[in-house]
Design an enzyme around this catalytic site. Structure first.
Site, short mmCIF file in Angstrom:
data_model
loop_
_atom_site.label_atom_id
_atom_site.label_comp_id
_atom_site.label_asym_id
_atom_site.label_seq_id
_atom_site.Cartn_x
_atom_site.Cartn_y
_atom_site.Cartn_z
N HIS A 1 0.84 -1.20 0.00
CA HIS A 1 0.00 0.00 0.00
C HIS A 1 0.88 1.25 0.00
CE1 HIS A 1 -3.40 2.58 1.64
NE2 HIS A 1 -2.33 3.29 1.96
N GLU A 2 1.83 1.28 0.93
CA GLU A 2 2.73 2.43 1.01
C GLU A 2 3.64 2.50 -0.22
OE1 GLU A 2 2.40 4.74 3.19
OE2 GLU A 2 0.86 3.65 4.30
N ASP B 1 -27.22 -18.30 -23.25
CA ASP B 1 -26.44 -17.55 -24.24
C ASP B 1 -26.95 -16.11 -24.37
OD1 ASP B 1 -24.93 -19.84 -24.78
OD2 ASP B 1 -26.38 -20.53 -26.29
N HIS C 1 1.95 4.44 -2.95
CA HIS C 1 2.14 5.89 -2.82
C HIS C 1 3.51 6.30 -3.33
CE1 HIS C 1 -1.57 6.36 -0.70
NE2 HIS C 1 -1.18 5.75 0.41
#
Length: 408
Positions: free
Chosen positions: A22-23, A206, A26
């Site tokens: 996550h960091e 379909d 950034h």
């Protein structure tokens, strides 16, 4: 016990890697736009080691819970040196700052998708939404008073085959029974069981809706009274058409891309629903701490999620382990985008507030306003931090004294 400890450790490691990435999201986007990243560290507390490459210091700290990315000038109130000023984040265009701020959550979404893709390509994905897609069509339906009789594929002479005779095919999705929409296979079962004789059934095949007429057969089955689940099964007469629904969807390497994408969308919907339900479920968490039965739908902490991860590995439920890891990534990603400080979503909201405010001021012939004074928002931020800390404390306590457990 060793498998349980291994599962807990693996799940905790997965969470730590997710937060560290996550960091990193950034950091990578900030560097790509030319912003100065002072430091990128994994973990908190005393430093184990660090090194400098270019203008950024990289390192590892002793407490492996998350990490941080220090970008110069994240707001106009952050102190920057004269050398850092040209690369201060607040000097860049709003869309660039938005991408950098949202990159952490986007990283969680990518990680969740990767986990789901690997699941789809190797072990399949669970039918999370209960899609009433036909997995197989039986050659017949007949009375079955025992489990052995129910699993016996041999058809007695003259046994009816409602679905087969009506032309239902594997891959069809039952969308309605007798005009009643059936969004899940449980809805199909609920509509079929009380019926008998010719019944209109709509299926999607379909991409087109096909109208069929199914002669629902009445058969004897052992069933447990929902009002008394611990009681003995009773033989009852119920409607049946002779179809099965998939608990898992299998994919090849290419088809797994679409399967994982569709499943990601379903998980986003469920994540949003859980967030909306979050406040009303907190009282049940408090009650569980004082002895009430723990509702499996109540919020849990990282501690609780790790415990379930350990139980999943102990019981060989790797699908559940990976699904829990993916869902946690989606939850963290969505939660972090809420427009509340100190979350990234709060910083994004402030950034766009400044943009819209200055645009409106320009229309009125006024100069752009100054940057938002974050000190004036500190009181609200502290309240939210206090509430968040209280919720974490409650859920951790509940996960220790009255944890949610896997039931089979």
């Amino acid at each position: 016990m060793l498998a349980y400890i291994l599962g807990v450790a693996l799940f905790a490691l997965g969470i730590c890697v997710s937060v560290a990435l996550h960091e990193a999201g950034h950091m990578v986007t900030a560097k790509a736009f030319g912003m100065k990243v002072r430091r990128y560290f994994v973990g908190f507390g005393p430093t184990v080691f660090s090194f400098r490459r270019g203008e950024t210091e990289y390192g590892l700290k002793w407490i492996p819970l998350g990490g941080f990315c220090d970008i110069a000038g994240m707001t106009a109130l952050d102190e920057v040196t004269p050398a850092e000023a040209p690369k201060a984040m607040w000097r860049f265009k709003v869309w660039k700052r938005t991408i950098v701020l949202a990159a952490g959550s986007i990283t969680h979404f990518i990680l969740g998708f990767i986990v789901l893709y690997l699941m789809a390509a190797t072990m399949g994905l669970p039918n999370l939404m209960g899609t009433p897609e036909i997995a197989s069509v039986s050659n017949c339906v007949q009375d079955a008073r025992t489990d052995e009789q129910y699993r016996n594929p041999t058809c007695t002479p003259g046994a009816p085959a409602p679905a087969l005779n009506a032309g239902i095919q594997p891959g069809d999705v039952i969308v309605a029974v007798a005009g009643t929409p059936t969004p899940t296979y449980s809805d199909v079962v609920d509509e079929i069981q009380p019926r008998s004789g010719p019944t209109p059934v709509e299926v999607r095949r379909d991409g087109e809706i096909v109208q069929l007429r199914v002669d629902v057969a009445k058969v004897e089955r052992p069933m447990v009274d929902p009002q008394n689940p611990s009681g003995s099964p009773q033989i009852v007469e119920t409607g049946s058409i002779g179809v099965t629904f998939p608990r898992m969807f299998d994919y090849g390497p290419i088809a797994a891309i679409g399967g994982a994408a569709s499943f990601t969308g379903e998980m986003f919907v469920q994540t949003w629903q859980r967030l909306l339900e979050f406040p009303e479920r907190i009282p049940a968490v408090v009650e569980s701490i004082f002895g009430e039965e723990r509702d499996p739908n109540t919020p849990m902490s990282v501690v609780g999620a790790s415990r379930i991860g350990g139980e999943a590995v102990e019981q060989g439920l790797w699908t559940l382990f990976l699904l829990l890891l993916a869902s946690l990534n989606f939850f963290i990603g969505v939660f972090n985008l809420l427009p509340l400080l100190p979350l990234d979503g709060g910083h994004i909201a402030v950034t766009w507030y400044e943009k819209v405010r200055d645009w409106l001021r320009k229309l009125r012939g006024k100069a752009a306003g100054g940057p938002v004074d974050y000190t004036k928002l500190s009181a609200v931020t502290m309240v939210l931090v206090f509430i968040g800390g209280a919720v974490v404390l409650l859920t951790v306590t509940a996960d220790i004294v009255n944890p949610i457990r896997i039931t089979q």
